[in-house]
Design a protein around this motif. Sequence first.
Motif, PDB file in Angstrom:
ATOM      1  N   MET A 249       1.015  -0.759  -0.250  1.00  0.00           N
ATOM      2  CA  MET A 249       0.154   0.104  -0.079  1.00  0.00           C
ATOM      3  C   MET A 249       0.967   1.648   0.156  1.00  0.00           C
ATOM      4  O   MET A 249       1.692   1.289   1.274  1.00  0.00           O
ATOM      5  CB  MET A 249      -0.660   0.253   0.837  1.00  0.00           C
ATOM      6  CG  MET A 249      -1.971   1.098   1.393  1.00  0.00           C
ATOM      7  SD  MET A 249      -2.959   1.128   3.240  1.00  0.00           S
ATOM      8  CE  MET A 249      -1.322   1.178   4.085  1.00  0.00           C
ATOM      9  N   ALA A 250       0.150   1.992  -1.355  1.00  0.00           N
ATOM     10  CA  ALA A 250       1.426   3.758  -1.080  1.00  0.00           C
ATOM     11  C   ALA A 250       0.304   4.978  -1.245  1.00  0.00           C
ATOM     12  O   ALA A 250      -0.200   4.601  -1.589  1.00  0.00           O
ATOM     13  CB  ALA A 250       2.110   3.387  -2.317  1.00  0.00           C
TER      14      ALA A 250
ATOM     15  N   THR B 138       6.102  10.569   0.018  1.00  0.00           N
ATOM     16  CA  THR B 138       5.299   9.289  -0.328  1.00  0.00           C
ATOM     17  C   THR B 138       6.110   7.822   0.511  1.00  0.00           C
ATOM     18  O   THR B 138       6.590   7.656   1.354  1.00  0.00           O
ATOM     19  CB  THR B 138       6.059   8.523  -2.091  1.00  0.00           C
ATOM     20  OG1 THR B 138       5.790   8.991  -2.914  1.00  0.00           O
ATOM     21  CG2 THR B 138       5.367   6.883  -2.099  1.00  0.00           C
TER      22      THR B 138
ATOM     23  N   GLY C  75       4.799   3.771   2.260  1.00  0.00           N
ATOM     24  CA  GLY C  75       4.593   2.656   1.814  1.00  0.00           C
ATOM     25  C   GLY C  75       4.466   1.794   3.269  1.00  0.00           C
ATOM     26  O   GLY C  75       5.051   2.008   4.673  1.00  0.00           O
TER      27      GLY C  75
ATOM     28  N   GLY D 102       4.291  -1.807   4.572  1.00  0.00           N
ATOM     29  CA  GLY D 102       4.297  -3.954   4.246  1.00  0.00           C
ATOM     30  C   GLY D 102       3.920  -4.426   6.007  1.00  0.00           C
ATOM     31  O   GLY D 102       4.650  -3.474   6.769  1.00  0.00           O
TER      32      GLY D 102
ATOM     33  N   THR E 269       6.408   1.211   8.393  1.00  0.00           N
ATOM     34  CA  THR E 269       5.790   1.573   7.350  1.00  0.00           C
ATOM     35  C   THR E 269       7.364   2.605   6.909  1.00  0.00           C
ATOM     36  O   THR E 269       7.926   3.070   7.648  1.00  0.00           O
ATOM     37  CB  THR E 269       4.729   2.702   8.415  1.00  0.00           C
ATOM     38  OG1 THR E 269       3.853   1.917   8.749  1.00  0.00           O
ATOM     39  CG2 THR E 269       4.636   3.917   7.186  1.00  0.00           C
TER      40      THR E 269
ATOM     41  N   ARG F 252       8.696  -5.120   1.903  1.00  0.00           N
ATOM     42  CA  ARG F 252       7.272  -4.820   1.483  1.00  0.00           C
ATOM     43  C   ARG F 252       7.263  -3.677   1.780  1.00  0.00           C
ATOM     44  O   ARG F 252       6.963  -2.870   0.640  1.00  0.00           O
ATOM     45  CB  ARG F 252       6.377  -5.206   2.281  1.00  0.00           C
ATOM     46  CG  ARG F 252       6.004  -7.230   1.871  1.00  0.00           C
ATOM     47  CD  ARG F 252       5.754  -7.844   3.144  1.00  0.00           C
ATOM     48  NE  ARG F 252       5.710  -9.077   1.842  1.00  0.00           N
ATOM     49  CZ  ARG F 252       4.742 -10.279   2.764  1.00  0.00           C
ATOM     50  NH1 ARG F 252       4.146 -10.421   3.979  1.00  0.00           N
ATOM     51  NH2 ARG F 252       4.422 -11.654   2.155  1.00  0.00           N
ATOM     52  N   ALA F 253       7.448  -2.909   2.497  1.00  0.00           N
ATOM     53  CA  ALA F 253       6.906  -1.255   2.846  1.00  0.00           C
ATOM     54  C   ALA F 253       8.487  -0.315   1.999  1.00  0.00           C
ATOM     55  O   ALA F 253       7.516   0.415   1.028  1.00  0.00           O
ATOM     56  CB  ALA F 253       7.042  -0.655   3.828  1.00  0.00           C
TER      57      ALA F 253
ATOM     58  N   ALA G 218       6.536  -0.844  -1.927  1.00  0.00           N
ATOM     59  CA  ALA G 218       5.235  -0.143  -1.824  1.00  0.00           C
ATOM     60  C   ALA G 218       5.432   1.504  -1.508  1.00  0.00           C
ATOM     61  O   ALA G 218       4.827   2.186  -2.512  1.00  0.00           O
ATOM     62  CB  ALA G 218       3.801  -0.708  -0.567  1.00  0.00           C
TER      63      ALA G 218
ATOM     64  N   THR H 156       5.857   1.711  -5.465  1.00  0.00           N
ATOM     65  CA  THR H 156       4.599   0.881  -6.233  1.00  0.00           C
ATOM     66  C   THR H 156       5.486  -0.160  -7.273  1.00  0.00           C
ATOM     67  O   THR H 156       5.334   0.153  -7.943  1.00  0.00           O
ATOM     68  CB  THR H 156       4.047   2.581  -7.260  1.00  0.00           C
ATOM     69  OG1 THR H 156       5.356   2.507  -7.788  1.00  0.00           O
ATOM     70  CG2 THR H 156       3.674   2.798  -6.323  1.00  0.00           C
TER      71      THR H 156
ATOM     72  N   HIS I 169       6.202  -4.677  -7.257  1.00  0.00           N
ATOM     73  CA  HIS I 169       5.844  -5.669  -6.349  1.00  0.00           C
ATOM     74  C   HIS I 169       6.740  -6.110  -6.075  1.00  0.00           C
ATOM     75  O   HIS I 169       7.146  -7.255  -7.345  1.00  0.00           O
ATOM     76  CB  HIS I 169       4.641  -5.922  -7.147  1.00  0.00           C
ATOM     77  CG  HIS I 169       3.852  -7.636  -6.351  1.00  0.00           C
ATOM     78  ND1 HIS I 169       3.232  -7.509  -4.937  1.00  0.00           N
ATOM     79  CD2 HIS I 169       3.863  -8.674  -7.275  1.00  0.00           C
ATOM     80  CE1 HIS I 169       2.858  -9.036  -5.475  1.00  0.00           C
ATOM     81  NE2 HIS I 169       3.752  -9.657  -6.498  1.00  0.00           N
TER      82      HIS I 169
END
Length: 274
Positions: free
Chosen positions: A1-2, A16, A18, A20, A58, A120-121, A124, A127, A129
């Motif tokens: 999620m971003a 920005t 992100g 995770g 985060t 993951r953060a 994200a 943007t 994956h």
Amino acid sequence: MAAASKSPRHGEPLQTIGVGTAICHHGELLQGVFEDRNGQLHRGLVTLPLAKLASKATFTCTATTALTVHPGDRTKAVLAARKTLDHLDIAEGGILHIDSDIPIGHGYGSSTADVVAAIRAVAAAHTVHLLPSRISQLAVAAEQASDAIAFDGHAVLFAQREGIVLEDFGGSLPPLLLVGFRGGPPIDTLNLPPARYDSVEIQQFRVLRALVAYAIRYQDPNCLGRAATASALLSQRHLPKRGLERVIEIAEGAGACGVQVAHSGSLIGILLDR
């Protein structure tokens, strides 16, 4: 999620962010030494995921190259963030916040959860994956030895010191009810020497691997429990759990599928058919 926050004066993106997350695990169902398709031996494990506890990361992008983490002792997580930025060929840094309810030092995989959440953060926030296989490789690069929680509920035989999948079992574990507890004080896994297995144990791991594959293919919790119990007993020579034999007796008396342990922690779990 971003998400991009806006400047209140100009309405242009200011930074920005992100987010995770990563679940923990309750040790392993199987851990030992296993062959790859070429017959080469690798240390490997099958993780028992535990979704009840998790780590949340985060990541806030900044215009400078500095990279900081809160709390400040999450050094593996910030290293994972740096390696992810390098992998994405991004020079800028950021601010990483870790929020976790996972106990440390008992075999729940708290550091790996922080690391996977951080990766993951960062991804994200930019943007991107990343596949579980790539996340796992970055995690191992950050903490030397990791586990397979990046695959979430998908069961794999994972080489924890190389970040590669030795076998994809093609599905999730059969439905289990876990009664877990801690069988001793916290353990410093960084100073725990890798177990040295003999040739007899390596032969046994080959059989247990086949049992796990069968259990997942046919969703047989009893077969999985037998493999986990055998692996737990093999682990006793390398990192003994107090009272394990008594726990196995209790599990058998209760009609449980078997018993599993954290092979580099203090956790013991009784497995029941859910």
